[in-house]
Design an enzyme around this catalytic site. Structure first.
Site, PDB file in Angstrom:
ATOM      1  N   SER A  85       0.829  -1.216   0.000  1.00 19.98           N
ATOM      2  CA  SER A  85       0.000   0.000   0.000  1.00 19.98           C
ATOM      3  C   SER A  85       0.857   1.258   0.000  1.00 19.98           C
ATOM      4  O   SER A  85       0.341   2.368   0.143  1.00 19.98           O
ATOM      5  CB  SER A  85      -0.912   0.009   1.227  1.00 19.98           C
ATOM      6  OG  SER A  85      -0.136  -0.056   2.423  1.00 19.98           O
ATOM      7  N   ASN A 143      -2.151  -2.992  13.010  1.00 24.87           N
ATOM      8  CA  ASN A 143      -3.606  -2.829  12.988  1.00 24.87           C
ATOM      9  C   ASN A 143      -4.049  -1.605  13.778  1.00 24.87           C
ATOM     10  O   ASN A 143      -4.878  -0.810  13.305  1.00 24.87           O
ATOM     11  CB  ASN A 143      -4.291  -4.086  13.541  1.00 24.87           C
ATOM     12  CG  ASN A 143      -4.063  -5.298  12.676  1.00 24.87           C
ATOM     13  OD1 ASN A 143      -3.449  -5.205  11.609  1.00 24.87           O
ATOM     14  ND2 ASN A 143      -4.544  -6.450  13.119  1.00 24.87           N
ATOM     15  N   THR A 164     -39.475  27.319  -8.914  1.00 26.56           N
ATOM     16  CA  THR A 164     -39.790  25.936  -8.589  1.00 26.56           C
ATOM     17  C   THR A 164     -39.971  25.223  -9.921  1.00 26.56           C
ATOM     18  O   THR A 164     -40.500  25.803 -10.876  1.00 26.56           O
ATOM     19  CB  THR A 164     -41.078  25.790  -7.749  1.00 26.56           C
ATOM     20  OG1 THR A 164     -42.188  26.299  -8.494  1.00 26.56           O
ATOM     21  CG2 THR A 164     -40.964  26.542  -6.423  1.00 26.56           C
ATOM     22  N   HIS A 165     -39.503  23.997 -10.003  1.00 28.42           N
ATOM     23  CA  HIS A 165     -39.562  23.230 -11.252  1.00 28.42           C
ATOM     24  C   HIS A 165     -38.853  23.950 -12.402  1.00 28.42           C
ATOM     25  O   HIS A 165     -39.189  23.743 -13.575  1.00 28.42           O
ATOM     26  CB  HIS A 165     -41.022  22.929 -11.650  1.00 28.42           C
ATOM     27  CG  HIS A 165     -41.846  22.372 -10.544  1.00 28.42           C
ATOM     28  ND1 HIS A 165     -41.798  21.046 -10.168  1.00 28.42           N
ATOM     29  CD2 HIS A 165     -42.732  22.965  -9.712  1.00 28.42           C
ATOM     30  CE1 HIS A 165     -42.638  20.847  -9.154  1.00 28.42           C
ATOM     31  NE2 HIS A 165     -43.204  21.997  -8.853  1.00 28.42           N
ATOM     32  N   SER A 215     -13.025  27.391 -26.285  1.00 28.46           N
ATOM     33  CA  SER A 215     -13.182  26.211 -27.136  1.00 28.46           C
ATOM     34  C   SER A 215     -12.011  26.123 -28.105  1.00 28.46           C
ATOM     35  O   SER A 215     -11.531  27.141 -28.607  1.00 28.46           O
ATOM     36  CB  SER A 215     -14.491  26.307 -27.925  1.00 28.46           C
ATOM     37  OG  SER A 215     -14.514  25.378 -28.996  1.00 28.46           O
ATOM     38  N   LYS A 275     -16.639  31.076 -27.753  1.00 27.41           N
ATOM     39  CA  LYS A 275     -17.095  30.420 -26.537  1.00 27.41           C
ATOM     40  C   LYS A 275     -16.373  30.912 -25.281  1.00 27.41           C
ATOM     41  O   LYS A 275     -15.171  31.175 -25.289  1.00 27.41           O
ATOM     42  CB  LYS A 275     -16.900  28.903 -26.639  1.00 27.41           C
ATOM     43  CG  LYS A 275     -17.757  28.212 -27.680  1.00 27.41           C
ATOM     44  CD  LYS A 275     -19.240  28.373 -27.390  1.00 27.41           C
ATOM     45  CE  LYS A 275     -19.680  27.617 -26.156  1.00 27.41           C
ATOM     46  NZ  LYS A 275     -19.469  26.169 -26.254  1.00 27.41           N
ATOM     47  N   ASN A 326     -16.660  29.240 -21.563  1.00 24.24           N
ATOM     48  CA  ASN A 326     -17.314  28.102 -20.910  1.00 24.24           C
ATOM     49  C   ASN A 326     -17.118  28.088 -19.401  1.00 24.24           C
ATOM     50  O   ASN A 326     -16.019  28.381 -18.910  1.00 24.24           O
ATOM     51  CB  ASN A 326     -16.768  26.791 -21.477  1.00 24.24           C
ATOM     52  CG  ASN A 326     -17.039  26.636 -22.961  1.00 24.24           C
ATOM     53  OD1 ASN A 326     -18.068  27.095 -23.458  1.00 24.24           O
ATOM     54  ND2 ASN A 326     -16.113  26.019 -23.674  1.00 24.24           N
ATOM     55  N   GLU A 374     -18.636  23.097 -14.079  1.00 20.52           N
ATOM     56  CA  GLU A 374     -18.995  21.790 -14.626  1.00 20.52           C
ATOM     57  C   GLU A 374     -18.141  20.681 -14.005  1.00 20.52           C
ATOM     58  O   GLU A 374     -18.633  19.583 -13.708  1.00 20.52           O
ATOM     59  CB  GLU A 374     -18.837  21.796 -16.144  1.00 20.52           C
ATOM     60  CG  GLU A 374     -19.865  22.676 -16.849  1.00 20.52           C
ATOM     61  CD  GLU A 374     -19.569  22.836 -18.338  1.00 20.52           C
ATOM     62  OE1 GLU A 374     -18.587  22.228 -18.822  1.00 20.52           O
ATOM     63  OE2 GLU A 374     -20.312  23.570 -19.007  1.00 20.52           O
ATOM     64  N   TYR A 407      -9.567  -7.368  12.437  1.00 24.11           N
ATOM     65  CA  TYR A 407      -8.948  -6.756  11.267  1.00 24.11           C
ATOM     66  C   TYR A 407      -8.930  -7.722  10.092  1.00 24.11           C
ATOM     67  O   TYR A 407      -8.697  -8.915  10.242  1.00 24.11           O
ATOM     68  CB  TYR A 407      -7.516  -6.312  11.581  1.00 24.11           C
ATOM     69  CG  TYR A 407      -6.852  -5.618  10.412  1.00 24.11           C
ATOM     70  CD1 TYR A 407      -7.044  -4.265  10.187  1.00 24.11           C
ATOM     71  CD2 TYR A 407      -6.073  -6.341   9.507  1.00 24.11           C
ATOM     72  CE1 TYR A 407      -6.462  -3.633   9.094  1.00 24.11           C
ATOM     73  CE2 TYR A 407      -5.484  -5.710   8.408  1.00 24.11           C
ATOM     74  CZ  TYR A 407      -5.692  -4.363   8.208  1.00 24.11           C
ATOM     75  OH  TYR A 407      -5.132  -3.742   7.120  1.00 24.11           O
ATOM     76  N   GLN A 434      -7.435  -2.194   3.949  1.00 20.16           N
ATOM     77  CA  GLN A 434      -6.447  -1.406   3.227  1.00 20.16           C
ATOM     78  C   GLN A 434      -7.100  -0.554   2.143  1.00 20.16           C
ATOM     79  O   GLN A 434      -6.561   0.474   1.730  1.00 20.16           O
ATOM     80  CB  GLN A 434      -5.401  -2.333   2.599  1.00 20.16           C
ATOM     81  CG  GLN A 434      -4.280  -1.615   1.878  1.00 20.16           C
ATOM     82  CD  GLN A 434      -3.165  -2.559   1.489  1.00 20.16           C
ATOM     83  OE1 GLN A 434      -2.436  -3.065   2.342  1.00 20.16           O
ATOM     84  NE2 GLN A 434      -3.029  -2.821   0.193  1.00 20.16           N
ATOM     85  N   LYS A 450      -8.077   3.705   2.429  1.00 22.71           N
ATOM     86  CA  LYS A 450      -7.248   4.909   2.347  1.00 22.71           C
ATOM     87  C   LYS A 450      -7.337   5.644   1.013  1.00 22.71           C
ATOM     88  O   LYS A 450      -7.418   6.866   0.982  1.00 22.71           O
ATOM     89  CB  LYS A 450      -5.794   4.551   2.685  1.00 22.71           C
ATOM     90  CG  LYS A 450      -5.579   4.408   4.198  1.00 22.71           C
ATOM     91  CD  LYS A 450      -4.252   3.835   4.554  1.00 22.71           C
ATOM     92  CE  LYS A 450      -4.219   2.337   4.407  1.00 22.71           C
ATOM     93  NZ  LYS A 450      -5.194   1.643   5.289  1.00 22.71           N
TER      94      LYS A 450
END
Length: 459
Positions: free
Chosen positions: A22, A109, A154-155, A276, A282, A284, A289, A316, A321, A324
């Site tokens: 690890s 551990n 709303t909506h 772009s 453009k 953006n 996003e 354990y 492992q 993490k």
């Protein structure tokens, strides 16, 4: 020879070493591991398991090792499996026999459980600070736009007029709930597992509370089996992080919408926009996003860790492992999003005239007209029907409720009087909504004072 290799006749296969190690990701725990090891060494000396001289030698060696790692002079080995055993190996090479005594009364551990808790304590505090910075930006913008009208939706349909300040403070409240969840997470995180050993503690006369106090923990774990196998604190952090990301994503979505020509409410600073490769016109909102997109990544880590944990018997298991990378990537992703979102908002330009124009469209004052009739004694359901009929009349005529004469209004209800003119402008609609928590400037000023007080307590 592995540090645990006394029982084995053969070396570990290289394929297993690569699969098992690890080190590629847990090496970032070196500060926490060294800090925990120093406290453990001092405790071992305090209870007489090693001499004060040996403890001093270990602590000095660990301090030198920390400096070596920070300076890039330390060389880790995949064959040593993880950061914990690499540090022990390097320490022993540096100071000799005393280094071999460091692991007395300790297992990897409880050691890794300690390191991850220490790491999250540090990172949660930093995330809370970054979140507070974003909240401060929202409050600053809200103060600037106390009287800036905009449509509430709303909506995604225009509903009622509000102010931009009121809208921005809605996100302050979301992030304040997130702050509360981080604080709650810290409470349950603030428990020291060291001394639990592999699963059943130790027969050696250690002082667990001494270590916990030195490391700044409020308490020690109550059950050794639970202490080494518990990752609830990591799941809880990932859940809190997922909610923060959800709120950031909602804010990001609104930024994306507001930057469109169709809405035209907002223009991002050039420094926080992109272009772009093909279309020269453009501009953006890629940052917003990306924040929106990275939310799914954090959700995935939450579900991934829950799935890892769901079938594990006590105590354990090596499956743990897998905790993490989920935690580390979530920390990095969340901090990155918070770091960029605050200046993106702080430098953005809200188009006040366009916001006000949009607030006046879509019959956003219709509810106020219905409530006007209620104050004149008309039952709400009847008032609702009357105003709905008026809206239909306006649609056929191609006008707004403000354009209707008193004579036209009275065709639908005799309850309309001259004072109806005071209820038709969006400015008046917003100003009257001074109920606590409402969008009226009077109510928003109180909300701003509350927000400033919250931020001041967090400094």
């Amino acid at each position: 020879m592995k540090l645990w290799g006394g029982r084995f006749r053969k070396e570990t296969d290289r394929l297993v070493e690569d699969f098992h190690s690890s080190l590629s990701f847990d090496r970032r725990l070196y500060r926490q591991d060294i800090r925990g090891s120093m406290a453990h060494a001092r405790m071992l000396a305090a209870v007489g398991l090693i001499s004060p001289e040996e403890a001093g030698e270990i602590v000095r060696g660990l301090e030198e090792l920390l400096a070596d790692i920070e300076a890039g002079r330390a060389s880790f080995e995949v064959g040593a499996e993880d950061i914990h055993m690499n540090i022990e190996k390097l320490l022993t090479e540096k100071i000799g026999e005393a280094g071999k005594k460091l692991h007395t009364a300790r297992s990897r551990n409880d050691q890794v459980a300690l390191d991850l808790r220490l790491y999250l304590k540090d990172e949660i505090r930093e995330i809370s600070r970054l979140l507070a910075r974003l909240q401060e930006v929202l409050v600053d913008l809200a103060e600037k736009h106390l009287f800036t009208l905009m449509p509430g939706y709303t909506h995604l349909q225009k509903a009622q007029p509000v102010t931009l300040a009121h809208h921005l403070l809605a996100y302050f409240e979301m992030f304040e709930r997130d702050q509360g969840r981080l604080e709650d997470c810290l409470k349950r995180l603030d428990v020291c597992p060291l001394g639990s050993g592999a699963l059943a503690g130790t027969t050696l006369p250690i002082d667990r509370r001494l270590v916990a106090t030195e490391l700044g923990f409020k308490d020690i774990s109550a059950n050794s089996l639970d202490a080494v196998s518990d990752r609830d604190f990591a799941v809880e952090f990932l859940a809190a992080a997922s909610l923060i990301m959800m709120h950031l994503s909602r804010l990001g979505e609104e930024i994306v919408l507001w930057c469109t020509e169709e809405f035209g409410f907002l223009e991002l600073d050039d420094a926080y926009s992109t272009g772009s490769s093909m279309m020269p016109q453009k501009k953006n909102p890629d940052v917003a996003e990306l924040v929106r997109g990275k939310t799914g990544r954090v959700y995935g880590h939450l579900m991934g860790l829950l799935t890892v944990l769901k079938g594990l018997p006590l105590a354990y298991n090596k499956d743990l492992q897998e905790d993490k990378e989920a935690v580390f990537d979530t920390v990095d992703t969340l901090k990155g999003c918070l770091l960029v979102m605050a200046p993106l908002l702080a430098t953005a330009r809200f188009k006040e005239e366009r916001l006000g124009e949009a607030a006046r469209q879509g019959f956003s004052n219709a509810t106020d007209v219905a409530e006007y009739l209620v104050m004149k004694g008309v039952p709400f359901r009847e008032a609702h029907r009357i105003v709905g009929s008026l809206v239909l009349y306006c649609l056929d005529k191609g006008c707004a409720l403000n354009d209707l004469s008193l004579e036209e209004l009275r065709r639908y209800s005799p309850a309309f009087e001259e004072d109806i003119s005071d209820y038709l402008t969006v400015e008046a609609c917003v100003k009257r909504r001074k109920v606590p928590g409402g969008p009226a400037p009077e109510a928003v000023r109180e909300a701003l004072a509350r927000a400033r007080s919250i931020l001041a307590r967090r400094e």
